[in-house]
Each structure stands twice: as C-alpha cells, then as structure tokens.
Write an enzyme that holds these catalytic residues in place. Structure first.
Site, PDB file in Angstrom:
ATOM      1  CG  HIS A 190      27.340 -47.795  -7.394  1.00 61.07           C
ATOM      2  ND1 HIS A 190      27.990 -47.788  -8.522  1.00 61.07           N
ATOM      3  CD2 HIS A 190      28.332 -48.168  -6.370  1.00 61.07           C
ATOM      4  CE1 HIS A 190      29.449 -48.647  -7.782  1.00 61.07           C
ATOM      5  NE2 HIS A 190      29.338 -49.420  -6.366  1.00 61.07           N
ATOM      6  CE  LYS A 192      31.329 -44.727  -6.564  1.00 58.26           C
ATOM      7  NZ  LYS A 192      31.203 -46.103  -6.557  1.00 58.26           N
ATOM      8  CE  LYS A 382      33.732 -49.085  -9.918  1.00 63.77           C
ATOM      9  NZ  LYS A 382      33.492 -50.121  -9.840  1.00 63.77           N
TER      10      LYS A 382
END
Length: 462
Positions: A190, A192, A382
C-alpha cells in the site's frame, strides 16, 4: 484507496482462506486491551516509560514537550532520528504531481517508484511518458506496483514501460502461478514512494490516478465517484511529502529491500546511496511496516505518541476503523485532559470501511473525542499532529488492514516549525467539515445503525 474498491470482501475472504490466516498480534486482539507501547525489543512497560521520564529529569535541564516526544520516539524504535533534512508539505494531487514531475525531469542516475495504484489514464500516461523519457536518456527507472491495486490497469500499460527498458515488478501477484516469493493475496503493498537519485523522496497518500486532477480547496472537481449510492463529482483531498536529505537513504533502503524480498530481477548497478549532506533543519524518521514484522512499527510509534500527548491530538484519516488499543489510547488521552479531534470522511470510495468506522463513533463521542466529517471532497489523507511538535504523514490508514496486512510507509517529523504547517492544513480541513455531536449521532436512523453493525463484522478484512 481501499482494497475493497477492487475486491469484494467475500472474494478476499475466500482467497485468504487458502492460506493460513494472519496472526492477530496482542495489541489488535478482540478483548479489553491493556494499553502498551511496543518497543524495539518488545513492549515498553510502565517502568520503562517512567525510566524515559526519569532520564529527562536527571539531565537537570527544563524539559519541553518536544524533548519528551523526542525521548519517547527514540525509546520506541531504538534508533536515533535523522537530522539535516528538508521536508516540504504537498497538498492534493496537482501540487504533488508538479513536484514529482520536476524531480523526475531532473533525475541523473536512477528513479525508484513504488505505488499501490498506477492507473492507465491521463495522469498514469503522463508518468509513463516521463519515466520512459528518462530511461531512454540513460537514467535507470525501476517501478514496483501492487497486483490488486492495479487490477484495472491494462497489461499493455506496463509492457510499454518494459519495452523502453524500465524494470518492473508486480508485488504479490493475484495469480499464484506468477508469484516468485510465496503467495498471500491478503498481503498488499500500500506504499506510495518515489525516490529520485537517492537524494529526494516523495511519500504520503497519493496514488497515480486522474482522480487527483482537481484540488480539494477549489471549485474544480475530480472524476465522478460512486459514493453511498450517489454519483457525486468530488475532488480528492490528500496529503504528501517531499523529503530531501540524509533520511532519504532509509526510504531508499525500504524500496530495495522490498524488491529483493519479492525476488525481482537484479537491478542495474547505480549510485543508490550517494553521500547526503545536510540540506535543512528537519528531524525525520522514515518508518516502514510489513505484515512479516512482529508488529507494525508505525502503529507502535503512533500509540506511543498518543500516550505521550500533553495538550492536543489532531488526526485526519481516510479509513478509520480503530482497534481496541487505539480506541483505549484516544479515550485515555481525553481523560487526562488532552484535546482530541479527528477529521474523517463524509463520503468515501469504500462503503464497508466507512460504516465500520462509524460504528466506533458513539464510544468516542461519549468519551469526549471530537469528530468532524470533511465535506466537499473525498478525504484520502493520513496525517496526525500531536502537541504541535510530533507529526506523521504517510500511506497508513487507521484500520486493521494497514496495521496487519499491508506494507506501509510513513515519515515522522519532530519540531514545531513543520507542526505549525500541518496545524494550518488541519484547520483548513476543519473549516470545510461539520462536527458530529453525540446528541445528533444518537438520533441517526435505523438504516445507518444496521450498516454499521454489518460492516464492523468485516473490519479485520477491510
């Protein structure tokens, strides 16, 4: 973007059942938790935590909030933070892509890209074209992408990269016949992460997709997104970082280690670890987590920071499905006088995650946690800011998937200068949000209550 956007939970459960189910670590167990912070060699007991405070007092110098967070941060991870960095806050897709393209165009030695989603759309093709140009100019480009995150991307998209000489690696292929490093469809990459020349890195919540073409603080909007049964054209709200300086070596190491663990073809020799002089004053720690670790270091660090909070906790998160220990930590913070505020989505690309998270609202509101829902955008950010000095931004959601099943990467930045920038951004989101009060929440209809109950049953898999 949530995994459930790409795989129906039933299919995920069926596929996951083909392997041994992941072990739920103690801090995620479904039982009344004993709040504890994980240390580099195991849990930090109350005595060990007190020893950190005693060491600060023994120094004979006044102890600031920053000093306390610095000491706890080092105790949890067992390694020093990295000084001499320059951290740039990037808001939404347009600003982030502009900075990333500038770094790609300036590359002279290599480019390493690791991403969950890489779509074959306008933005994806812009990245493909920019990377192909650099590869043909002699810059080695290596691209690692998640198999589930790119289920909707045509094979021809990646073939054009390979035809140009770019090395590619599909992380944990859905097809077990093509997996080289074992197979667990529930384990996803997940992250990036973009590292250019080993000197500049980008990380955060932004995937490579045209949904990010519009800024969330303007009237422009992104791609039409199906949300709660309605076709709403909403811009995506997200946060990213550009980091220059010595800590980039730690992020580079994460990429190369993951490539090797996935048994990618050997990478061409390049100067992946150049000398990195001081370029700024930011104190940063790069934190990667993996399902193969004994526990999530990102999770442990966050719980530590929450437990150490003295005045304020400000959290913005896209997929909020808290486990018992996170719930306990947030409630305990309020009980000792800390102001706790969360900005969460009002719309989402994952209805199951959305309603599973809302199942925790009553307990949090009753404890005094203040909850806000971001309007006018699809929130995918986030971030967390604690006491104005401890900040984190990355790919990690506050849900079971991020802490147990995903590879994630976050940066922790210590210091009031960056903290002030993140506070301004939080306040901007707050101005675009509506507060959820306990009275109003208790009067919601039976429909939402049923969806919350049913969705929460899937929280471990979402």
């Amino acid at each position: 973007m949530s995994l459930s956007r790409w795989l129906a939970p039933g299919l995920l459960l069926l596929l996951g059942a083909c392997n041994t189910l992941p072990t739920i670590v103690p801090d995620m167990a479904r039982k009344p938790p004993t709040v504890q912070v994980e240390g580099a060699a195991g849990p930090l007991t109350k005595a060990q935590s007190q020893a950190v405070l005693d060491r600060l007092k023994a120094s004979g110098k006044p102890t600031s909030i920053f000093d306390r967070h610095l000491a706890f941060e080092e105790a949890v991870t067992g390694t020093p933070l990295v000084t001499g960095n320059k951290v740039t806050l990037l808001v939404d897709g347009p600003n982030t892509y502009k900075a990333m393209f500038a770094a790609i165009q300036a590359a002279r030695d290599h480019i390493n890209l690791e991403t969950y989603i890489l779509e074959d759309d306008d933005v994806g093709q812009q990245f493909a074209n920019a990377l192909i140009v650099k590869q043909r100019a002699g810059v080695q480009v290596n691209v690692m992408y998640d198999s589930v995150g790119t289920l909707g991307t045509k094979k021809e998209f990646f073939q054009q990269l390979r035809d140009a000489g770019i090395r590619t690696l599909e992380y944990n292929p859905v097809n077990p016949l093509t997996a080289k490093a074992g197979w667990d469809v529930n384990e996803r990459d997940h992250r990036k992460l973009l590292v250019v020349d080993g000197r500049t890195a980008f990380l955060g919540g932004i995937n490579i997709s045209s949904v990010y073409e519009g800024g969330s603080f303007s009237k422009r909007s992104g791609r039409s997104t199906r949300t709660d049964g309605k076709d709403d054209a909403l811009p995506w709200r997200d946060t990213h970082l550009q980091i220059d300086g010595p800590v980039v070596a730690d992020l580079q190491r994460l990429f190369l280690e993951t490539w090797a663990q996935q048994k990618g073809e050997p990478l061409p020799s390049r100067k992946y670890f150049p000398d990195l002089p001081k370029v700024g004053d930011d104190v940063v720690r790069a934190i990667g987590s993996s399902p193969k670790d004994p526990y999530s270091l990102i999770y442990a660090t966050l719980i530590s920071a929450i437990d150490s909070a003295e005045s304020e906790i400000l959290i913005t998160n896209a997929y909020f499905v808290p486990d018992p220990q996170l719930m306990a930590a947030l409630k305990a913070a309020v009980a000792r006088g800390v102001k706790v505020s969360l900005v969460l989505p009002s719309k989402t690309d994952s209805g199951l995650v959305f309603h599973a998270g809302r199942a925790s609202y009553t307990e949090l509101l009753e404890a005094g946690v203040r909850l806000y829902e971001r309007k006018g955008a699809l929130l995918h950010s986030k971030t967390a800011l604690i006491d104005g000095v401890w900040s984190t931004i990355g790919s990690t959601n506050l849900d079971w998937r991020s802490f147990l099943h995903n590879l994630e990467v976050n940066a922790v930045i210590l210091g009031p200068t960056f903290g002030r920038q993140l506070k301004v951004l939080f306040d901007r989101d707050l101005a675009e949000s509506s507060e959820i009060t306990l009275e109003a929440w208790n009067h919601r209809g039976i429909g939402p209550r049923v969806r919350e109950t049913l969705s929460k049953a899937w929280e471990y898999w979402l």
